[in-house]
Design an enzyme around this catalytic site. Structure first.
Site, PDB file in Angstrom:
ATOM      1  N   ASP A  98       0.866  -1.171   0.000  1.00  7.38           N
ATOM      2  CA  ASP A  98       0.000   0.000   0.000  1.00  7.38           C
ATOM      3  C   ASP A  98       0.904   1.223   0.000  1.00  7.38           C
ATOM      4  O   ASP A  98       1.873   1.285   0.754  1.00  7.38           O
ATOM      5  CB  ASP A  98      -0.890  -0.025   1.249  1.00  7.38           C
ATOM      6  CG  ASP A  98      -1.893   1.117   1.284  1.00  7.38           C
ATOM      7  OD1 ASP A  98      -1.461   2.291   1.250  1.00  7.38           O
ATOM      8  OD2 ASP A  98      -3.110   0.853   1.372  1.00  7.38           O
TER       9      ASP A  98
ATOM     10  N   SER B  56       0.560   4.055   1.231  1.00 12.12           N
ATOM     11  CA  SER B  56       0.608   4.787   2.496  1.00 12.12           C
ATOM     12  C   SER B  56       1.435   4.055   3.546  1.00 12.12           C
ATOM     13  O   SER B  56       1.544   4.533   4.676  1.00 12.12           O
ATOM     14  CB  SER B  56      -0.808   5.037   3.042  1.00 12.12           C
ATOM     15  OG  SER B  56      -1.265   6.321   2.660  1.00 12.12           O
ATOM     16  N   SER B  57       2.001   2.925   3.186  1.00 11.51           N
ATOM     17  CA  SER B  57       2.777   2.118   4.129  1.00 11.51           C
ATOM     18  C   SER B  57       4.259   2.492   4.064  1.00 11.51           C
ATOM     19  O   SER B  57       4.929   2.196   3.072  1.00 11.51           O
ATOM     20  CB  SER B  57       2.613   0.632   3.809  1.00 11.51           C
ATOM     21  OG  SER B  57       3.588  -0.136   4.483  1.00 11.51           O
ATOM     22  N   PRO B  58       4.810   3.111   5.124  1.00 13.94           N
ATOM     23  CA  PRO B  58       6.240   3.414   5.097  1.00 13.94           C
ATOM     24  C   PRO B  58       7.098   2.159   5.103  1.00 13.94           C
ATOM     25  O   PRO B  58       8.203   2.154   4.547  1.00 13.94           O
ATOM     26  CB  PRO B  58       6.454   4.251   6.363  1.00 13.94           C
ATOM     27  CG  PRO B  58       5.311   3.901   7.253  1.00 13.94           C
ATOM     28  CD  PRO B  58       4.166   3.576   6.359  1.00 13.94           C
TER      29      PRO B  58
ATOM     30  N   GLY C 141       6.237  -0.539   3.537  1.00 11.20           N
ATOM     31  CA  GLY C 141       6.202  -0.929   2.133  1.00 11.20           C
ATOM     32  C   GLY C 141       7.230  -0.156   1.326  1.00 11.20           C
ATOM     33  O   GLY C 141       7.845  -0.704   0.395  1.00 11.20           O
TER      34      GLY C 141
END
EC number: 5.99.1.4
Length: 200
Positions: free
Chosen positions: A10, A12-14, A16
């Site tokens: 995603d 918005s996932s740091p 990630g």
């Protein structure tokens, strides 16, 4: 050739973001390709009863310290973007649209979107920023803008998210290696060993 590693993320996932820089060198060590799957975590969180870590007491504060530390460790540019998190529907749809046409270009685009958000602090929750990153990556931003309004792409995105949920994907980053699930960037060393040993 062995099956590719499936990488679900995603925007918005740091975590990630960090994984996006680490997964390909790991895969190359094991003569594997990586299939990139942009997803929306909202449906997974609704299904699992979870909430974004940024808003959770204690965990949110830990993440604020942990992510910059990880990025320093791996020498990745990082800034906490504002706002954080953001809705990434346009970014996911755009990446899927590009991936259906040119998977290698979609990976470059995905990395550029991540860099824009967590490296430069640009709000990729805004469609205009997604289109700007697309243009910077060499994509036809006008064609992409038109595609983002296409109901077929919306359906395609919804189907991709549903497919991920059916496979048990609930977080970002999430990896499937020969149907073996690994969740979190901190599981990459374990996955590396799993691949080296052929499991256990």
């Amino acid at each position: 050739m062995p099956e590719p590693i499936d990488f679900y993320f995603d925007y918005s996932s740091p975590y990630g973001y960090v994984a996006a820089h680490l997964i390909e060198p790991l895969a190359q060590r094991h003569i594997r390709e990586v299939t990139w799957h942009p997803i929306l975590l909202g449906p997974a969180m609704k299904l699992s009863g979870n909430t974004p870590m940024a808003g959770q007491p204690l965990k949110g504060a830990y993440m604020r310290q942990d992510v910059p530390r990880l990025c320093r460790r791996y020498r990745l540019p990082f800034t906490w973007p504002e706002p954080f998190p953001v809705a990434t529907v346009a970014a996911v749809r755009a990446t899927i649209w590009v991936g259906d046409r040119d998977p290698a270009l979609a990976v470059r685009f995905a990395k550029a979107l991540y860099r824009a958000y967590f490296g430069d602090g640009r709000n990729i929750g805004e469609t205009e920023q997604v289109l700007a990153v697309a243009a910077e990556t060499g994509l036809d931003a006008a064609a992409l803008a038109a595609a983002l309004q296409d109901p077929a792409l919306k359906d395609r995105t919804r189907a991709a998210v549903d497919a991920a949920l059916k496979l048990g994907v609930f977080g970002s980053p999430f990896f499937l290696v020969d149907e073996e699930p690994f969740w979190g960037v901190d599981r990459l060393p374990l996955m590396d060993e799993w691949l080296a040993r052929g499991g256990w």
